[in-house]
Structures are given as structure tokens and as C-alpha cells.
Design an enzyme around this catalytic site. Structure first.
Site, PDB file in Angstrom:
ATOM      1  N   GLN A  10       8.133   1.989   3.236  1.00 16.30           N
ATOM      2  CA  GLN A  10       8.937   1.802   2.019  1.00 16.30           C
ATOM      3  C   GLN A  10       9.189   3.176   1.411  1.00 16.30           C
ATOM      4  O   GLN A  10       8.288   3.811   0.869  1.00 16.30           O
ATOM      5  CB  GLN A  10       8.186   0.921   1.012  1.00 16.30           C
ATOM      6  CG  GLN A  10       9.006   0.624  -0.240  1.00 16.30           C
ATOM      7  CD  GLN A  10       8.147   0.120  -1.395  1.00 16.30           C
ATOM      8  OE1 GLN A  10       6.929   0.248  -1.393  1.00 16.30           O
ATOM      9  NE2 GLN A  10       8.803  -0.451  -2.398  1.00 16.30           N
ATOM     10  N   ALA A  67     -50.598  33.293  16.734  1.00 13.51           N
ATOM     11  CA  ALA A  67     -49.941  33.327  15.419  1.00 13.51           C
ATOM     12  C   ALA A  67     -49.269  34.675  15.211  1.00 13.51           C
ATOM     13  O   ALA A  67     -49.763  35.711  15.654  1.00 13.51           O
ATOM     14  CB  ALA A  67     -50.979  33.075  14.332  1.00 13.51           C
ATOM     15  N   ALA A  97       0.821  -1.217   0.000  1.00 12.56           N
ATOM     16  CA  ALA A  97       0.000   0.000   0.000  1.00 12.56           C
ATOM     17  C   ALA A  97       0.852   1.264   0.000  1.00 12.56           C
ATOM     18  O   ALA A  97       0.463   2.296   0.529  1.00 12.56           O
ATOM     19  CB  ALA A  97      -0.920  -0.007   1.222  1.00 12.56           C
ATOM     20  N   ARG A 113      -1.908   6.987 -12.035  1.00 12.63           N
ATOM     21  CA  ARG A 113      -2.952   6.967 -13.068  1.00 12.63           C
ATOM     22  C   ARG A 113      -4.288   7.512 -12.581  1.00 12.63           C
ATOM     23  O   ARG A 113      -5.170   7.789 -13.372  1.00 12.63           O
ATOM     24  CB  ARG A 113      -3.120   5.531 -13.595  1.00 12.63           C
ATOM     25  CG  ARG A 113      -1.924   5.075 -14.435  1.00 12.63           C
ATOM     26  CD  ARG A 113      -1.859   3.562 -14.592  1.00 12.63           C
ATOM     27  NE  ARG A 113      -1.292   2.907 -13.409  1.00 12.63           N
ATOM     28  CZ  ARG A 113      -1.047   1.600 -13.327  1.00 12.63           C
ATOM     29  NH1 ARG A 113      -1.342   0.811 -14.356  1.00 12.63           N
ATOM     30  NH2 ARG A 113      -0.529   1.087 -12.229  1.00 12.63           N
ATOM     31  N   ARG A 170     -47.860  40.992  19.181  1.00  6.93           N
ATOM     32  CA  ARG A 170     -47.937  41.513  17.814  1.00  6.93           C
ATOM     33  C   ARG A 170     -48.742  42.797  17.843  1.00  6.93           C
ATOM     34  O   ARG A 170     -49.506  43.031  18.782  1.00  6.93           O
ATOM     35  CB  ARG A 170     -48.575  40.480  16.887  1.00  6.93           C
ATOM     36  CG  ARG A 170     -50.009  40.184  17.240  1.00  6.93           C
ATOM     37  CD  ARG A 170     -50.578  39.020  16.444  1.00  6.93           C
ATOM     38  NE  ARG A 170     -51.977  38.853  16.760  1.00  6.93           N
ATOM     39  CZ  ARG A 170     -52.616  37.687  16.704  1.00  6.93           C
ATOM     40  NH1 ARG A 170     -51.978  36.574  16.357  1.00  6.93           N
ATOM     41  NH2 ARG A 170     -53.889  37.612  16.975  1.00  6.93           N
TER      42      ARG A 170
HETATM   43  C1  UD1 Z   1       0.531  -5.101 -10.450  1.00  9.08           C
HETATM   44  C2  UD1 Z   1       1.302  -6.298 -11.009  1.00  9.08           C
HETATM   45  C3  UD1 Z   1       0.545  -6.833 -12.225  1.00  9.08           C
HETATM   46  C4  UD1 Z   1      -0.874  -7.221 -11.840  1.00  9.08           C
HETATM   47  C5  UD1 Z   1      -1.584  -6.032 -11.175  1.00  9.08           C
HETATM   48  C6  UD1 Z   1      -2.900  -6.507 -10.589  1.00  9.08           C
HETATM   49  C7  UD1 Z   1       3.685  -5.847 -10.590  1.00  9.08           C
HETATM   50  C8  UD1 Z   1       4.952  -5.376 -11.141  1.00  9.08           C
HETATM   51  N1  UD1 Z   1       2.634  -5.861 -11.401  1.00  9.08           N
HETATM   52  O1  UD1 Z   1       0.517  -4.087 -11.437  1.00  9.08           O
HETATM   53  O2  UD1 Z   1       1.204  -7.991 -12.724  1.00  9.08           O
HETATM   54  O3  UD1 Z   1      -1.595  -7.637 -12.978  1.00  9.08           O
HETATM   55  O4  UD1 Z   1      -0.793  -5.518 -10.088  1.00  9.08           O
HETATM   56  O5  UD1 Z   1      -3.648  -5.454 -10.061  1.00  9.08           O
HETATM   57  O6  UD1 Z   1       3.628  -6.207  -9.424  1.00  9.08           O
HETATM   58  N2  UD1 Z   1       3.144  -0.803  -4.340  1.00  9.08           N
HETATM   59  C9  UD1 Z   1       3.964  -0.625  -3.248  1.00  9.08           C
HETATM   60  N3  UD1 Z   1       5.253  -0.270  -3.454  1.00  9.08           N
HETATM   61  C10 UD1 Z   1       5.760  -0.069  -4.695  1.00  9.08           C
HETATM   62  C11 UD1 Z   1       4.924  -0.252  -5.804  1.00  9.08           C
HETATM   63  C12 UD1 Z   1       3.625  -0.635  -5.590  1.00  9.08           C
HETATM   64  O7  UD1 Z   1       3.538  -0.798  -2.106  1.00  9.08           O
HETATM   65  O8  UD1 Z   1       6.942   0.262  -4.779  1.00  9.08           O
HETATM   66  C13 UD1 Z   1       1.751  -1.179  -4.099  1.00  9.08           C
HETATM   67  C14 UD1 Z   1       0.766  -0.187  -4.671  1.00  9.08           C
HETATM   68  O9  UD1 Z   1       0.428   0.787  -3.710  1.00  9.08           O
HETATM   69  C15 UD1 Z   1      -0.424  -1.069  -5.039  1.00  9.08           C
HETATM   70  C16 UD1 Z   1       0.187  -2.423  -5.303  1.00  9.08           C
HETATM   71  O10 UD1 Z   1       1.495  -2.392  -4.767  1.00  9.08           O
HETATM   72  O11 UD1 Z   1      -1.347  -1.155  -3.986  1.00  9.08           O
HETATM   73  C17 UD1 Z   1       0.262  -2.730  -6.795  1.00  9.08           C
HETATM   74  O12 UD1 Z   1       0.974  -1.684  -7.448  1.00  9.08           O
HETATM   75  P1  UD1 Z   1       0.454  -1.049  -8.804  1.00  9.08           P
HETATM   76  O13 UD1 Z   1       1.335   0.089  -9.159  1.00  9.08           O
HETATM   77  O14 UD1 Z   1      -0.996  -0.816  -8.753  1.00  9.08           O
HETATM   78  O15 UD1 Z   1       0.770  -2.248  -9.816  1.00  9.08           O
HETATM   79  P2  UD1 Z   1       0.009  -2.600 -11.168  1.00  9.08           P
HETATM   80  O16 UD1 Z   1       0.565  -1.780 -12.252  1.00  9.08           O
HETATM   81  O17 UD1 Z   1      -1.437  -2.583 -10.959  1.00  9.08           O
HETATM   82 MG    MG Z   2      -2.651  -1.848  -9.503  1.00  6.66          MG
END
Ligand code: UD1
Ligand code: MG
Length: 476
Positions: free
Chosen positions: A77, A427, A13, A19, A444
Site C-alpha cells: 500500500q 602457578a 501493517a 505517535r 617463571r
Molecule cells: C484504528 C481505528 C479505530 C480503532 C483503533 C483500534 C480507523 C480509522 N480507526 O485507529 O477506530 O479504535 O484502530 O486500535 O481505522 N494502517 C495501514 N494503512 C493505512 C493506515 C493504517 O495499513 O493507510 C494500519 C496501521 O499500520 C495499523 C492499523 O492499520 O497497524 C491501524 O492504524 P492506526 O493508525 O494505528 O489506527 P488507529 O488510530 O489506532
Molecule cells: Mg492503532
């Protein structure tokens, strides 16, 4: 509760959610009446896991406020170098757990039962990794599963790295996995940031495991909608739609009638009793509790309210943090603000507003009224247009009205003021002094009739109209 004391859960998370084009971190966006990450944390609660770890980054404090009360431990992170990097950050917290279940914080529809089945399949299959997958009509945006044979997985290929041929694959990675920790760490150690974002992808660990000859399994989710991730606003709307549908279906199964259900929005913690009817375009929000045999009519919005049995909410009422006892009728077009208590059998009609007020049993205020900071007894009648003047520009002042009192139309009660039991207010009065029990309060100007005045006025006006108009002088 399932016994999964050998399992640690990791909720990813930390990401921003570029996006979504938002100043709010992605997992804090809401769908189905809760932040995305809260849904995920709740789904993992019933697994009986050793611990739940949330990897936080963007707006970490706000996310922690949601997940920590649910029993999760937070790790930070910073910076966010990808889903694989997020797992490495969580490694110490995962400790000696034999298995780790990974849940992306942006896929909130997953059910506890589905996760239980994943863990079971993983343990039975003695796999290094088991991936939850879905077959989608439109797989765009997701990583794709490359299979080798029936059950086993070769690799996961991210959307950006797909070949033209692989683009046709419609089995997607949900980003929900179960790993054997002993196999995960060595594989992840070999993953390089070989992508345009220079991130360590957790998905690449699957390919590494396969190359090492480890078993990687995939489980296709029975309901592919559970796997929906929220990367865009359109995804959020779709996920919200599914949550709302689930909630309505659950209430209907419990004996609630919902007309045109797709137009009705109900938050997850709302409860509704049997034989209650919810009309189209109603919103029931927050921790609202509705009793049995009530009717909530079209266009009403009810937020954090408690309604007893057989309450009728006529169309287009807006109610917040109020309590309505049995047999109350409100509306149409009533507005109940915070701290309103309507006792059994009370009635509020159209264009009546209340705030921090008690309306006694069987008391009526049927038209165009404001009741603020007022305590009103039982069987009292509040006439049309009554206004309680509770605010003097500095503070709010209380008004007390007794039982069986009668407030005439268009009265202004200037608080602080008391109207005794059985008293009348004439009233049109502006009441600034207390009215004793059984007295009449009248304040009134006295009426004066001027005989013939109107006829004389009309004749004068008519004569003026008949008189020839003077010509305007021509200006040169
Ligand atoms: C990811 C998967 C993809 C899958 C999709 C499903 C990878 C590289 N790709 O892509 O294969 O089909 O989910 O929904 O894993 N996050 C972190 N730290 C980071 C990056 C991300 O905690 O450094 C968390 C984000 O907050 C998110 C989750 O990981 O909740 C997924 O990251 P996101 O960027 O949404 O990955 P997708 O492009 O959706
Ligand atoms: Mg995602």
C-alpha cells in the site's frame, strides 16, 4: 483446526506509527519478545483460513521477512491513505473469499480463540459486518461504538470526530472485524476521505452499511486487554507487561516456581522444566531451554542457552548461546559467551569468562579466569586467575588441556598450546610450549631471598623522617 476456508485474513501493517516517534515502523516494534506484527500473524495461523494477507508500506521488506515465513502473502500500500484504502489495496488478493477478517498489525494481544468466536458469531448472525469491541475505563485514543439497540451498531466515530456527548462512550472499536466481502466492497466504495488526514477510514464503511439497512453486529471481548492497540510507547509497555504475565502464568501452571514473578522477564519460546526455581529479576531470552529441578538465581540473564536438569546458576550470570549439561554450577558473576559447552558436573565460579570452549566433566575453574577457544578434559582444575591468551592480534588460536590436569593460579597459556593429561602447570607461569602428559610446566623467574633487606630499608626510611627539615630560602 477450524474450517474457515471461506475466510481471508487481512493484517493491516502499512502505517508508520507517527505517535511512537521512531525511525522503526510501528508493527516492527517489539512487545512480549516479538515484533507486534508477528504476534498478530501467529494468532491468525490457527484459524484455518484460506489465506493470510499482510498490507505493507513502511519498511515493507522488513515486515515481509517476518510475516511471509509464517505463510502470509504481502501486498503493498503506497501511499498509506487509511485503513479503508488498505482494504481496497488488498481486494485483489482477497479474491473470492466469502468473508474477510481484518486485524490491525498494532493490536498483538488478540488470541486465536477470540477470533474463532468472532467468525462464528458473524456467520451465525449472517451479518454484513461484526466488530470486536471492548469496554474500557479509559477509551481515549480509540474509535467509539454507537449502538442502536442491544446487538446492532449504528456507526463508529473516530476520536477526532467525537461530540462532547459521544466522548463519554466507553465501548471502543478494536479494529478487528469480520466482513461479508459482498457487503464490504460496495460500502467501502461509498466512503469519502472526510477527515483532516484526507484518509479513507474503514470505520466509515460501518456507517454506510447501516444506512443501507445491512446488519452490523458487535461482540464485546471477554478480556478487554486483548484489544489493546499500540499507538504510543506507553501502550507498548502495557502490552509487553501483559505478554510477560501470560508467559509466566503458563510456566507456573506447568510446574515452574517463579519468585516475585512481576520482576522476571521470559521470552515466548523459552521452555522450563518442572520444579525449576526462577529467582527475582531473572531474564530468560530467545530460544532458551531449561531442564527440570534447576535454580536460576537473581539477576541472571540467559539468552539462547540450553540447560540440562539440576543446573544451578548462581546470582548475576550472563550467558549467551551456551550449553550446560546436568549438574553444572556456574557463578556468581560468570559470563558464558557464544559456543560454551559445560559438560556434566563442571563448575565455573565468580568472574570466569568463557567463549567457544568445552569444559569437561567435573572440571572446575572457580575464580577470575578467561577460557577462550579452549578444549578442556574432565576432572581438571583451573586455578584462580588463569588466562588463555587465544588472540595474537591476527587470529584466534586453540588451546587443549587434558584430563586430570592442574593449572596453577595466575598461569597464562599462550595459544596454540597443549597441556597433556595429568600435567601440572606451575602457578604464575607463562606457558608458550606444550606440556607433555604428567609433566610439570614451569616458566617463571627463580625466587631470590635477600636476608635482612626489609629491616634495613625500614631503618633508613625512619632516619630520613627524623632528620630536621631544611628551611626553604625566601624568594624575593
Ligand atoms: C484504528 C481505528 C479505530 C480503532 C483503533 C483500534 C480507523 C480509522 N480507526 O485507529 O477506530 O479504535 O484502530 O486500535 O481505522 N494502517 C495501514 N494503512 C493505512 C493506515 C493504517 O495499513 O493507510 C494500519 C496501521 O499500520 C495499523 C492499523 O492499520 O497497524 C491501524 O492504524 P492506526 O493508525 O494505528 O489506527 P488507529 O488510530 O489506532
Ligand atoms: Mg492503532
Amino acid at each position: 483446526m477450524a474450517n474457515n476456508k471461506d475466510v481471508a485474513i487481512v493484517i493491516l501493517a502499512a502505517g508508520k506509527g507517527t505517535r511512537l516517534k521512531s525511525s522503526l515502523a510501528k508493527v516492527l516494534h517489539t512487545a512480549g519478545g516479538r515484533p507486534l506484527v508477528e504476534h498478530v500473524a501467529r494468532a491468525s495461523l490457527g484459524l484455518g483460513a484460506k489465506k493470510i494477507i499482510a498490507v505493507l508500506g513502511h519498511q515493507a521488506e522488513k515486515v515481509a521477512e517476518i510475516v511471509e515465513p509464517l505463510g502470509a502473502e504481502s501486498v503493498l500500500q503506497q501511499p498509506q491513505n487509511g485503513t479503508g484504502h488498505a482494504m481496497l489495496v488488498a481486494k485483489r488478493a482477497i479474491g473470492n473469499a466469502k468473508f474477510v477478517v481484518v486485524l490491525p498489525g498494532d493490536a498483538p494481544l488478540v488470541k486465536t480463540e477470540t477470533l474463532k468466536a468472532l467468525i462464528q458469531k458473524h456467520k451465525q448472525g449472517q451479518a454484513a459486518a461484526t466488530i470486536l469491541t471492548a469496554v474500557l475505563a479509559d477509551p481515549s485514543g480509540y474509535g467509539r461504538i454507537l449502538r442502536k439497540g442491544e446487538d446492532a451498531v449504528l456507526a463508529i466515530v473516530e476520536e477526532s470526530q467525537l461530540t462532547a456527548e459521544q466522548r463519554e462512550l466507553n465501548e471502543i472499536n478494536s479494529s478487528i472485524y469480520c466482513f461479508a466481502t459482498a457487503k464490504l466492497w460496495p460500502a467501502l466504495g461509498q466512503v469519502k476521505p472526510n477527515n483532516k488526514h484526507r484518509e479513507i477510514y474503514l470505520t466509515d464503511a460501518v456507517g454506510v452499511m447501516n444506512a443501507k439497512g445491512e446488519t452490523v453486529l458487535a461482540e464485546i471481548a471477554a478480556d478487554s486487554r486483548e484489544m489493546l492497540g499500540c499507538n504510543t510507547r506507553a501502550d507498548l509497555a502495557e502490552v509487553d507487561h501483559t505478554f510477560r504475565e501470560r508467559k509466566r502464568e503458563q510456566l507456573m501452571a506447568d510446574g515452574v516456581s517463579i519468585q516475585l514473578p512481576e520482576t522476571v522477564l521470559i521470552d515466548p519460546e523459552v521452555t522450563v522444566g518442572e520444579d525449576t526455581v526462577i529467582e527475582p529479576c531473572v531474564q530468560l531470552l530467545g530460544k532458551t531451554k531449561i531442564g527440570a529441578r534447576c535454580v536460576v538465581k537473581t539477576g541472571s540473564v540467559v539468552h539462547n542457552c540450553v540447560l540440562g536438569d539440576t543446573v544451578t546458576v548462581e546470582p548475576h550470570c550472563v550467558m549467551t548461546e551456551s550449553k550446560l549439561e546436568t549438574d553444572v554450577v556456574v557463578g556468581p558473576f560468570a559470563r558464558l559467551r557464544v559456543g560454551t559447552l559445560l559438560k556434566s558436573g563442571a563448575r565455573l565460579g565468580n568472574f570466569v569468562e568463557t567463549k567457544q570452549s568445552v569444559v569437561g566433566e567435573g572440571t572446575k575453574a572457580m575464580h577470575l579466569t578467561y577460557l577462550g577457544d579452549a578444549k578442556i578434559g574432565s576432572k581438571t582444575n583451573i586455578g584462580a586467575g588463569t588466562i588463555i591468551c587465544n588472540y595474537d592480534g591476527f587470529q584466534k588460536n586453540p588451546t587443549t588441556i587434558g584430563n586430570r590436569a592442574f593449572i596453577g593460579s595466575d598461569a597464562a597459556l599462550v595459544a596454540p598450546v597443549r597441556i597433556g593429561d595429568g600435567a601440572y602447570v606451575a602457578a604464575g607461569s607463562t606457558i608458550t610450549d606444550n606440556v607433555p602428559e604428567d609433566a610439570l610446566g614451569i616458566a617463571r623467574g627463580r625466587q631470590v631471598n635477600k636476608p635482612g633487606w626489609a629491616g634495613k630499608k625500614r631503618r633508613e626510611l625512619a632516619a630520613r623522617q627524623r632528620a630536621p627539615k631544611k628551611k626553604k630560602p625566601i624568594r624575593r
